[in-house]
Every structure is written in C-alpha cells, then in structure tokens.
Write an enzyme that holds these catalytic residues in place. Structure first.
Site, PDB file in Angstrom:
ATOM      1  CD  GLN A 196      -1.356   2.212   2.195  1.00 48.31           C
ATOM      2  OE1 GLN A 196      -0.367   2.083   2.897  1.00 48.31           O
ATOM      3  NE2 GLN A 196      -1.960   3.374   2.041  1.00 48.31           N
ATOM      4  CB  SER A 198       1.732   4.531   4.064  1.00 50.63           C
ATOM      5  OG  SER A 198       1.229   3.291   4.543  1.00 50.63           O
ATOM      6  CE  LYS A 199       1.339  -0.405   5.548  1.00 49.10           C
ATOM      7  NZ  LYS A 199       0.416  -1.505   5.627  1.00 49.10           N
ATOM      8  CB  VAL A 200       9.429   0.361   3.466  1.00 46.92           C
ATOM      9  CG1 VAL A 200       9.227   0.953   4.854  1.00 46.92           C
ATOM     10  CG2 VAL A 200       9.414  -1.161   3.528  1.00 46.92           C
TER      11      VAL A 200
END
Ligand SMILES: *Cc1c(COP(=O)(O)O)cnc(C)c1O
Length: 420
Positions: A196, A198-200
């Site tokens: 998603q 926001s993930k790294v």
C-alpha cells in the site's frame, strides 16, 4: 516563541516525500501499457509476466522459495489463513495493537480473532500473553512486526514448535528487516506483506505471501486467482497461463501487471533505502534518549537490522505539560513542516474494528457475544497508544542533519512547554 504560536519555525518542510518518483518506474509502467497484457489472467503475449518476475525476485530478497503476489496486504492475510485451512469455529491469536486488517481478515475467513496484549519493549505481541489464550481451537498465531521493531521471533518459533500451532508473520510494515540473519516474514509457515502507498515498498495497492512450503504455494496460487494455478506447459501466444484445478476454491486477489512493474522497478533500491533509514533511526534514538523524557524503542539484540515503517517514540507526558498527544504533534509539525501523529488505537477501542456491524460475521447472539471486545482491557497497549508519538519513514530517507532538526524541535518544545 514556538512556531505553533507564530514564532519562527526550525525549518519550512523540505523533507523527502513518499511514494518515491523515479524514471525507471515510469518506463516499466509504459512497457506494460503497451504490451497488451495488464493482468495475469489475460492471454500470453510472448513476453514474461512482470508479476512472475517480481514474485521470483521478492522470494529471493526474502531468502524463501515461493512468493504469491496479491491485490493488497489484507488479501495476502486472507489467503494465508485459507491456505492453512482456517475457517468456521477456529481461533487465531492477534496482537491488539496493529492495523485493523490483521484482525478483520481473520473474521473474513469466518474464524475468531483472539486479542492479546503487547510486549512493552517491542510494542509487538507478547508471547506470554499469546500462550495464555491458547485453546484447542487455536489454529494460528499472527505475530505482527510493527513500527520499527519485530515481535520476539525466537520465543514465537519456540511456542509454535512446542504447540504445533503455525505462525503467520504479518510483515506488512517490516519488508527486509533482519532477525538473526533471516528476513521478517520468512520464519513463520507463511509471511505476508503490504505494498500500500505508505509502506516501504509500494505499488499504491498490493501485497504478497511468502513461504517455503510447496503445498502451501500450490494452494496460495489458486486461492488468489479464482481457483486457477499456473500451467506448467510451454506458453503459447494468446494462450492462458492460469488453468482451473478444481482442488481449492479461490477468489480474485490478483496483483495487476502495472503494479508488478512498479514493484520490480523499485525493488533494486530497497536494500539501500532500508539501510539508510535504519542508520538514521539509530542516530535519532541516541540523540532523543539523551533528552531523558523521551523513550526510544529498545531494539531486541536479535534484530540485526530494523525496517523503519513508522518511527515511534515513547514520551513522558508530564514533561510536555500533560498536553494531549495531538497538541504535541501539532507543535512538532509547526516547527518542522513534518507530520507527527499518535499511534493506532488498540483494536478493542478502535472505530475501525466493528465486527457486529456486518451480518456475515455473526448469525447468532452467542457468536455476537464472542465478537464483542468493547469491554476488554489491554493495559500495556492502551498505555503505549496514549504516550507515544509516530513519524512516517519518509523523514528517514535523508541525512543525519534531518535527524538533528527533529532533535532541536523536541528540545525547543520542551524548553518552552509553558507556551504549549
Ligand atoms: C498495511 C497493513 C496491513 C494491510 O495491508 P493493506 O495492503 O492495506 O491491505 C496489514 N497489517 C499491517 C500490520 C499493516 O500495517
């Protein structure tokens, strides 16, 4: 004067932003658009699938044999649970402090999430708390690697070996973290990830399950592609690469080719990115710890390299004049042009977790009573949620001087706390 009251801020933004923008991603996505094949369920076009290539590379990255990409991290959890045959009447142990999907996906396979409190050192699930709620109905334990730490995998692996209950590692926030030489997600029977925004590592939406077990791999393929698995025969132009097997009932949780291309373009940079963020977090930990009213997360000695997803820090609220966390976050934001926010609300108190509003989760008053968690109490998670501040990993993509600015902002607020 504090910036929140009109004083001069320490800096005016200028932080790294997320998601990342790079030329390679644009080139790869354009290739997909022009290829005539946007989905793994589309006909073969004489070029390899981005999805298969990403699965191969991501499995390698994690040191495991198999990876099945999915539409998002939630569907990765759903098919991980289904691959283990979990369903009606089963219980799955989850930490009460996590993103709602860890628990809502257990409901989605008709099983019951059993919440447990966290370990105050890692803010991840407490293994003693997990042990204390095991029953003969317990069919899986989902340790979640949160923020920039990891659940104590030595203890969870020992518990799993002792009881025979499988572990699903929810590594949606911990891509690439290293625990005693192994990657987050690679130590349980299955590990799940989210891509998603926001993930790294991100493709806007997306997810993956990893495993070393060939039987689970077969099942995972079918669970995510409407009961279809990869064909083994050579691929023919306009032929289908997915065929029905009639063995496992699936649903459509496929990652699109466009998303797979975005992930493939970014994967080569992930290791360097994670390393830089971890070094900055380490530096910030040391500086903030010297302020005495701030408590950086203790890093377990087995955690050889953390992945910073959300940097969380405990605070002594008294030193901040007992102001609400939101007020302290606003003051930091005004000084730095950078977002700070409170951690997720523990699920038994969260607006995001409302199982009784959906008829599919309970058809009897008995089941409704089991799912009603509003009266429960989890003191360690509640305390952590009320006394911590969180900052997104984008702030850690830069240099140590960025970290110094964060330290100066905390110092300024603490010395002017009467102004808050
Ligand atoms: C983001 C996240 C998920 C869910 O991932 P989605 O891709 O948003 O479905 C699950 N668990 C944790 C811990 C997460 O942070």
């Amino acid at each position: 004067m504090l910036a929140i009251n009109g004083g001069k801020p320490i800096r005016y933004g200028g932080w790294h932003t997320w998601p990342p923008r790079n030329e390679k991603t644009i080139t790869q996505v354009t290739k997909v658009l022009q290829s005539g094949r946007w989905a793994i369920s589309g006909p073969y076009v004489n070029s390899p699938l981005f999805e298969e290539e990403f699965a191969k590379q991501y499995a390698e990255f994690n040191g495991v044999r198999y990876c099945v990409p999915t539409a998002n991290g939630s569907s990765a959890l759903v098919i991980a649970l289904e691959a283990l045959g979990i369903g009606i009447g089963d219980e799955v142990i989850v930490p009460v402090l996590t993103w709602v999907a860890t628990a809502s996906t257990v409901l989605r396979v008709n099983a019951t999430p059993v919440f447990v409190d966290i370990d105050p050192n890692t803010l991840c699930m407490s293994v003693d708390a997990a042990r204390s709620v095991i029953t003969e109905r317990t069919k899986a334990i989902i340790p979640v690697h949160l923020h920039h730490s990891m659940a104590d995998m030595n203890a969870f692996i020992a518990l799993s070996e002792e009881t025979g209950i499988p572990l699903i590692e929810d590594a949606a926030q911990a891509h690439g973290a290293i625990w005693r030489g192994q990657r987050a997600g690679s130590m349980g029977r299955l590990g799940t990830f989210s891509f998603q925004q926001s993930k790294v590592l991100t493709s806007g939406e997306g997810g993956a399950v990893i495993t070393n077990d060939p039987e689970l791999y077969e099942r995972l393929q079918q669970l995510r592609a409407d009961s279809r698995r990869w064909v083994s025969e050579p691929r023919k132009l306009n032929g289908m690469q997915l065929i029905a097997s009639g063995k496992v009932m699936g649903a459509n949780y496929c990652l699109s080719e466009i998303q797979a291309a975005m992930l493939l373009a970014q994967l080569p940079y992930l290791e360097e990115q994670l390393k830089n963020c971890a070094e900055n977090a380490e530096y910030l930990d040391q500086k903030l710890a010297s302020l005495e009213c701030l408590y950086p997360l203790k890093q377990p000695s087995c955690l050889e390299r953390r992945t910073v997803y959300e940097y969380i820090i405990g605070i002594d609220r008294e030193a901040f004049g007992n102001h609400p966390i939101e007020r302290i976050c606003e003051a930091l934001k005004a000084e730095l042009g950078l977002c700070f926010y409170p951690p997720d609300t523990p699920l038994h108190q969260s607006l995001l977790y409302q199982p009784l509003t959906k008829k599919r989760f309970s058809n009897t008053s008995e089941k409704a009573k089991i799912l009603d968690v509003s009266g429960l109490s989890f003191p360690i998670a509640e305390e952590a949620a009320q006394n911590s501040i969180v900052c997104h990993h984008a702030a850690f993509l830069g240099s140590k001087s960025d970290m110094d600015d964060i330290v100066v902002a905390f110092e300024k607020i603490l010395t002017n706390v009467n102004e808050l």
